[in-house]
Write a protein that holds these residues in place. Structure first.
Motif, PDB file in Angstrom:
ATOM      1  N   VAL A 129     -10.001 -17.699   3.412  1.00 45.18           N
ATOM      2  CA  VAL A 129     -10.789 -16.703   4.129  1.00 45.18           C
ATOM      3  C   VAL A 129     -10.998 -15.464   3.256  1.00 45.18           C
ATOM      4  O   VAL A 129     -12.077 -14.885   3.206  1.00 45.18           O
ATOM      5  CB  VAL A 129     -10.103 -16.332   5.456  1.00 45.18           C
ATOM      6  N   ILE A 130      -9.931 -15.049   2.581  1.00 47.37           N
ATOM      7  CA  ILE A 130      -9.994 -13.920   1.667  1.00 47.37           C
ATOM      8  C   ILE A 130     -10.301 -14.480   0.286  1.00 47.37           C
ATOM      9  O   ILE A 130      -9.469 -15.122  -0.350  1.00 47.37           O
ATOM     10  CB  ILE A 130      -8.665 -13.139   1.660  1.00 47.37           C
ATOM     11  N   ARG A 131     -11.498 -14.234  -0.181  1.00 48.54           N
ATOM     12  CA  ARG A 131     -11.953 -14.863  -1.418  1.00 48.54           C
ATOM     13  C   ARG A 131     -11.709 -13.998  -2.643  1.00 48.54           C
ATOM     14  O   ARG A 131     -11.871 -14.466  -3.763  1.00 48.54           O
ATOM     15  CB  ARG A 131     -13.437 -15.204  -1.309  1.00 48.54           C
ATOM     16  N   SER A 132     -11.345 -12.758  -2.474  1.00 48.22           N
ATOM     17  CA  SER A 132     -11.085 -11.883  -3.607  1.00 48.22           C
ATOM     18  C   SER A 132      -9.721 -11.223  -3.406  1.00 48.22           C
ATOM     19  O   SER A 132      -8.836 -11.815  -2.802  1.00 48.22           O
ATOM     20  CB  SER A 132     -12.203 -10.846  -3.753  1.00 48.22           C
ATOM     21  N   VAL A 133      -9.576 -10.029  -3.885  1.00 45.30           N
ATOM     22  CA  VAL A 133      -8.305  -9.328  -3.734  1.00 45.30           C
ATOM     23  C   VAL A 133      -8.135  -8.874  -2.289  1.00 45.30           C
ATOM     24  O   VAL A 133      -9.036  -8.297  -1.683  1.00 45.30           O
ATOM     25  CB  VAL A 133      -8.249  -8.111  -4.676  1.00 45.30           C
ATOM     26  N   ASN A 134      -6.953  -9.132  -1.733  1.00 41.48           N
ATOM     27  CA  ASN A 134      -6.620  -8.695  -0.379  1.00 41.48           C
ATOM     28  C   ASN A 134      -6.134  -7.246  -0.456  1.00 41.48           C
ATOM     29  O   ASN A 134      -4.935  -6.979  -0.446  1.00 41.48           O
ATOM     30  CB  ASN A 134      -5.551  -9.606   0.221  1.00 41.48           C
ATOM     31  N   TRP A 135      -7.096  -6.323  -0.533  1.00 44.42           N
ATOM     32  CA  TRP A 135      -6.735  -4.917  -0.711  1.00 44.42           C
ATOM     33  C   TRP A 135      -5.937  -4.380   0.468  1.00 44.42           C
ATOM     34  O   TRP A 135      -5.033  -3.558   0.288  1.00 44.42           O
ATOM     35  CB  TRP A 135      -7.987  -4.081  -0.925  1.00 44.42           C
ATOM     36  N   GLY A 136      -6.265  -4.834   1.666  1.00 49.39           N
ATOM     37  CA  GLY A 136      -5.529  -4.360   2.840  1.00 49.39           C
ATOM     38  C   GLY A 136      -4.078  -4.784   2.806  1.00 49.39           C
ATOM     39  O   GLY A 136      -3.165  -3.986   3.067  1.00 49.39           O
ATOM     40  N   GLY A 137      -3.834  -6.050   2.486  1.00 56.70           N
ATOM     41  CA  GLY A 137      -2.458  -6.530   2.398  1.00 56.70           C
ATOM     42  C   GLY A 137      -1.707  -5.912   1.248  1.00 56.70           C
ATOM     43  O   GLY A 137      -0.517  -5.566   1.366  1.00 56.70           O
ATOM     44  N   LEU A 138      -2.376  -5.754   0.108  1.00 51.28           N
ATOM     45  CA  LEU A 138      -1.744  -5.127  -1.050  1.00 51.28           C
ATOM     46  C   LEU A 138      -1.346  -3.698  -0.742  1.00 51.28           C
ATOM     47  O   LEU A 138      -0.228  -3.266  -1.052  1.00 51.28           O
ATOM     48  CB  LEU A 138      -2.706  -5.174  -2.240  1.00 51.28           C
ATOM     49  N   ARG A 139      -2.239  -2.945  -0.117  1.00 52.45           N
ATOM     50  CA  ARG A 139      -1.939  -1.561   0.242  1.00 52.45           C
ATOM     51  C   ARG A 139      -0.804  -1.492   1.252  1.00 52.45           C
ATOM     52  O   ARG A 139       0.081  -0.626   1.162  1.00 52.45           O
ATOM     53  CB  ARG A 139      -3.188  -0.889   0.800  1.00 52.45           C
ATOM     54  N   THR A 140      -0.777  -2.414   2.213  1.00 55.87           N
ATOM     55  CA  THR A 140       0.263  -2.401   3.239  1.00 55.87           C
ATOM     56  C   THR A 140       1.641  -2.640   2.642  1.00 55.87           C
ATOM     57  O   THR A 140       2.617  -1.947   2.979  1.00 55.87           O
ATOM     58  CB  THR A 140      -0.030  -3.470   4.305  1.00 55.87           C
ATOM     59  N   LEU A 141       1.749  -3.624   1.747  1.00 57.19           N
ATOM     60  CA  LEU A 141       3.042  -3.905   1.131  1.00 57.19           C
ATOM     61  C   LEU A 141       3.468  -2.765   0.221  1.00 57.19           C
ATOM     62  O   LEU A 141       4.649  -2.395   0.181  1.00 57.19           O
ATOM     63  CB  LEU A 141       2.980  -5.213   0.342  1.00 57.19           C
ATOM     64  N   TYR A 142       2.520  -2.175  -0.503  1.00 54.83           N
ATOM     65  CA  TYR A 142       2.849  -1.032  -1.353  1.00 54.83           C
ATOM     66  C   TYR A 142       3.370   0.137  -0.519  1.00 54.83           C
ATOM     67  O   TYR A 142       4.386   0.762  -0.863  1.00 54.83           O
ATOM     68  CB  TYR A 142       1.623  -0.617  -2.159  1.00 54.83           C
ATOM     69  N   VAL A 143       2.680   0.439   0.581  1.00 56.57           N
ATOM     70  CA  VAL A 143       3.120   1.533   1.456  1.00 56.57           C
ATOM     71  C   VAL A 143       4.489   1.227   2.039  1.00 56.57           C
ATOM     72  O   VAL A 143       5.350   2.114   2.161  1.00 56.57           O
ATOM     73  CB  VAL A 143       2.080   1.776   2.567  1.00 56.57           C
ATOM     74  N   LYS A 144       4.742  -0.032   2.387  1.00 51.43           N
ATOM     75  CA  LYS A 144       6.058  -0.423   2.895  1.00 51.43           C
ATOM     76  C   LYS A 144       7.155  -0.153   1.868  1.00 51.43           C
ATOM     77  O   LYS A 144       8.227   0.371   2.203  1.00 51.43           O
ATOM     78  CB  LYS A 144       6.058  -1.905   3.262  1.00 51.43           C
ATOM     79  N   GLU A 145       6.887  -0.494   0.601  1.00 49.21           N
ATOM     80  CA  GLU A 145       7.871  -0.262  -0.446  1.00 49.21           C
ATOM     81  C   GLU A 145       8.127   1.226  -0.653  1.00 49.21           C
ATOM     82  O   GLU A 145       9.267   1.651  -0.862  1.00 49.21           O
ATOM     83  CB  GLU A 145       7.398  -0.900  -1.753  1.00 49.21           C
ATOM     84  N   VAL A 146       7.075   2.035  -0.590  1.00 48.56           N
ATOM     85  CA  VAL A 146       7.239   3.474  -0.777  1.00 48.56           C
ATOM     86  C   VAL A 146       7.984   4.089   0.406  1.00 48.56           C
ATOM     87  O   VAL A 146       8.889   4.910   0.230  1.00 48.56           O
ATOM     88  CB  VAL A 146       5.865   4.142  -0.973  1.00 48.56           C
ATOM     89  N   ARG A 147       7.609   3.700   1.618  1.00 48.92           N
ATOM     90  CA  ARG A 147       8.290   4.242   2.799  1.00 48.92           C
ATOM     91  C   ARG A 147       9.760   3.839   2.832  1.00 48.92           C
ATOM     92  O   ARG A 147      10.603   4.598   3.326  1.00 48.92           O
ATOM     93  CB  ARG A 147       7.586   3.755   4.068  1.00 48.92           C
ATOM     94  N   ARG A 148      10.066   2.679   2.280  1.00 46.76           N
ATOM     95  CA  ARG A 148      11.458   2.209   2.287  1.00 46.76           C
ATOM     96  C   ARG A 148      12.365   3.148   1.502  1.00 46.76           C
ATOM     97  O   ARG A 148      13.449   3.508   1.970  1.00 46.76           O
ATOM     98  CB  ARG A 148      11.542   0.792   1.720  1.00 46.76           C
ATOM     99  N   PHE A 149      11.930   3.573   0.310  1.00 42.53           N
ATOM    100  CA  PHE A 149      12.815   4.473  -0.435  1.00 42.53           C
ATOM    101  C   PHE A 149      12.695   5.917   0.030  1.00 42.53           C
ATOM    102  O   PHE A 149      13.605   6.719  -0.172  1.00 42.53           O
ATOM    103  CB  PHE A 149      12.604   4.344  -1.950  1.00 42.53           C
ATOM    104  N   PHE A 150      11.573   6.282   0.694  1.00 43.73           N
ATOM    105  CA  PHE A 150      11.474   7.633   1.234  1.00 43.73           C
ATOM    106  C   PHE A 150      12.376   7.833   2.446  1.00 43.73           C
ATOM    107  O   PHE A 150      12.793   8.960   2.731  1.00 43.73           O
ATOM    108  CB  PHE A 150      10.029   7.957   1.604  1.00 43.73           C
ATOM    109  N   LYS A 151      12.681   6.760   3.170  1.00 40.09           N
ATOM    110  CA  LYS A 151      13.554   6.893   4.339  1.00 40.09           C
ATOM    111  C   LYS A 151      14.960   7.324   3.952  1.00 40.09           C
ATOM    112  O   LYS A 151      15.675   7.925   4.757  1.00 40.09           O
ATOM    113  CB  LYS A 151      13.600   5.565   5.105  1.00 40.09           C
ATOM    114  N   VAL A 152      15.379   6.998   2.746  1.00 38.70           N
ATOM    115  CA  VAL A 152      16.700   7.400   2.260  1.00 38.70           C
ATOM    116  C   VAL A 152      16.511   8.224   0.986  1.00 38.70           C
ATOM    117  O   VAL A 152      17.128   7.960  -0.043  1.00 38.70           O
ATOM    118  CB  VAL A 152      17.600   6.165   2.004  1.00 38.70           C
ATOM    119  N   HIS A 153      15.652   9.247   1.064  1.00 38.06           N
ATOM    120  CA  HIS A 153      15.259   9.992  -0.121  1.00 38.06           C
ATOM    121  C   HIS A 153      16.412  10.737  -0.776  1.00 38.06           C
ATOM    122  O   HIS A 153      16.399  10.991  -1.978  1.00 38.06           O
ATOM    123  CB  HIS A 153      14.128  10.966   0.213  1.00 38.06           C
ATOM    124  N   LEU A 154      17.448  11.104   0.012  1.00 34.03           N
ATOM    125  CA  LEU A 154      18.590  11.762  -0.598  1.00 34.03           C
ATOM    126  C   LEU A 154      19.270  10.852  -1.617  1.00 34.03           C
ATOM    127  O   LEU A 154      19.775  11.312  -2.648  1.00 34.03           O
ATOM    128  CB  LEU A 154      19.600  12.175   0.479  1.00 34.03           C
TER     129      LEU A 154
END
Length: 282
Positions: free
Chosen positions: A21-46
Motif C-alpha cells: 500500500v505504501i509504495r515509497s518512504v513511510n514518512w508518517g511511520g518514520l516520524r512516529t518512531l523517531y518521535v517515540k525514541e526522542v520522547r523516551r529519553f526526554f522522559k528521564v532527561h535528568l
C-alpha cells in the motif's frame, strides 16, 4: 410513502494480496518512531541529558584544576592551553558519542528482554526506516548533550569557538552516527543488559580514553602511537578538535574518509542483520 435513499458510499477496493500500500518512504511511520525514541529519553532527561553533561564538565574540572594541569599542549607545532585542548575531545567523546551509544543500544534490547520488540517489528516500516529512526533518535540525544556541554564550557571561558565550522559539523555528525550504529549493532546482538554493559566497559570506554582526548599522541612511544592511529575514535576526536583549534594530530582528509567508510560498513551490517531478523525475529 417510501423515503428516498442515498446511494451507499463506495468503499475503495483493497489492493491484491502482496501488493504494498505504501509504495515509497513511510514518512508518517518514520516520524512516529523517531518521535517515540526522542520522547523516551526526554522522559528521564535528568539521567539521559543532564547526567552525562555534568559528568563531562566534571572531567574538565578535574583535569584542569584539581590536577593542576597548566602546561600547554603542543599540537602541530602550536602551543594550546590544556583546557582548550581537552575541551573539544570531551564534547565529542563524553558528551556526544557516549550518549549516542547508550540510547541506540537500549532500544531493541529492552524490547527483546521485556517482550515488546513486536512494537518495532510489526508496524509497516521498512528495515531502512526502522534503522533511520533508531539512529536519528540516538543522534538527537548526542547533539542535545553536546550543545549543553559546549555552552557550559563557553560560559566558563574555555576557547571552544569554532574556527572551521565544517569540521565541527562533519566529525560531530560522523562520530555520533558511528556510536549510534554501534549501539544498534550491540542491541541486535545482546540478549541481556550485561552484554551491552560489556561492550560499553571493555570497548567503548577504553577506546574513548585511549584516543588522545587528554594528551597528544605525538608524545607517545611508537607502539602506543601506532595503536592510537588504529583507533577510529582518534580520528573523530582529532578532526573535531581541528574544527575548534585549527590544528590536529592526524590528517583531516584521511580521518574524515576513514570514519565515513566505517559508518557505511556499520550501516550496511546493521541493515543486513535487521533485514534477516537475526536475534530479533527468531
Amino acid at each position: 410513502m417510501d423515503m428516498p435513499t442515498t446511494p451507499p458510499e463506495k468503499i475503495p477496493a483493497m489492493p491484491p494480496f502482496g501488493v504494498p500500500v505504501i509504495r515509497s518512504v513511510n514518512w508518517g511511520g518514520l516520524r512516529t518512531l523517531y518521535v517515540k525514541e526522542v520522547r523516551r529519553f526526554f522522559k528521564v532527561h535528568l539521567q539521559t541529558i543532564w547526567a552525562p553533561a555534568a559528568t563531562t564538565l566534571l572531567f574538565l574540572v578535574v583535569f584542569t584544576i584539581a590536577t593542576g594541569a597548566k602546561r600547554p599542549v603542543t599540537v602541530g607545532g602550536v602551543d594550546i592551553p590544556f583546557a582548550d585542548f581537552i575541551a573539544p575531545g570531551l564534547i565529542i567523546s563524553q558528551g556526544m558519542m557516549g550518549p549516542a551509544f547508550a540510547n541506540s543500544s537500549f532500544s531493541l534490547l529492552v524490547g527483546k528482554i521485556q517482550g515488546t520488540i513486536v512494537d518495532y517489528l510489526m508496524p509497516p516500516l521498512s528495515t531502512m526506516e526502522l534503522l533511520s529512526a533508531l539512529v536519528g533518535g540516538a543522534m538527537t540525544r548526542a547533539f542535545i548533550v553536546g550543545l549543553i556541554v559546549w555552552a557550559a564550557m563557553a560560559l566558563y571561558g574555555i576557547g571552544v569557538w569554532p574556527q572551521h565550522l565544517w569540521a565541527v559539523v562533519w566529525f560531530g555528525f560522523l562520530g555520533a552516527m558511528f556510536l549510534s550504529l554501534l549501539g544498534v549493532l550491540t542491541s541486535i546482538w545482546a540478549d541481556k543488559f550485561d552484554h551491552a554493559a560489556a561492550v560499553s566497559n571493555f570497548v567503548i570506554i577504553p577506546l574513548g580514553l585511549l584516543s588522545g582526548t587528554f594528551y597528544s599522541v605525538d608524545k607517545l612511544a611508537p607502539a602506543f602511537r601506532a595503536f592510537s592511529h588504529a583507533n577510529p575514535f582518534f580520528y573523530i576526536i582529532s578532526g573535531f578538535r581541528y574544527g575548534f583549534l585549527g590544528t590536529a594530530d592526524s590528517p583531516i582528509l584521511v580521518g574524515g574518509i576513514a570514519v565515513f567508510a566505517l559508518d557505511v560498513v556499520l550501516a550496511l551490517t546493521c541493515y543486513l542483520l535487521l533485514n534477516s531478523g537475526w536475534k530479533t525475529k527468531s
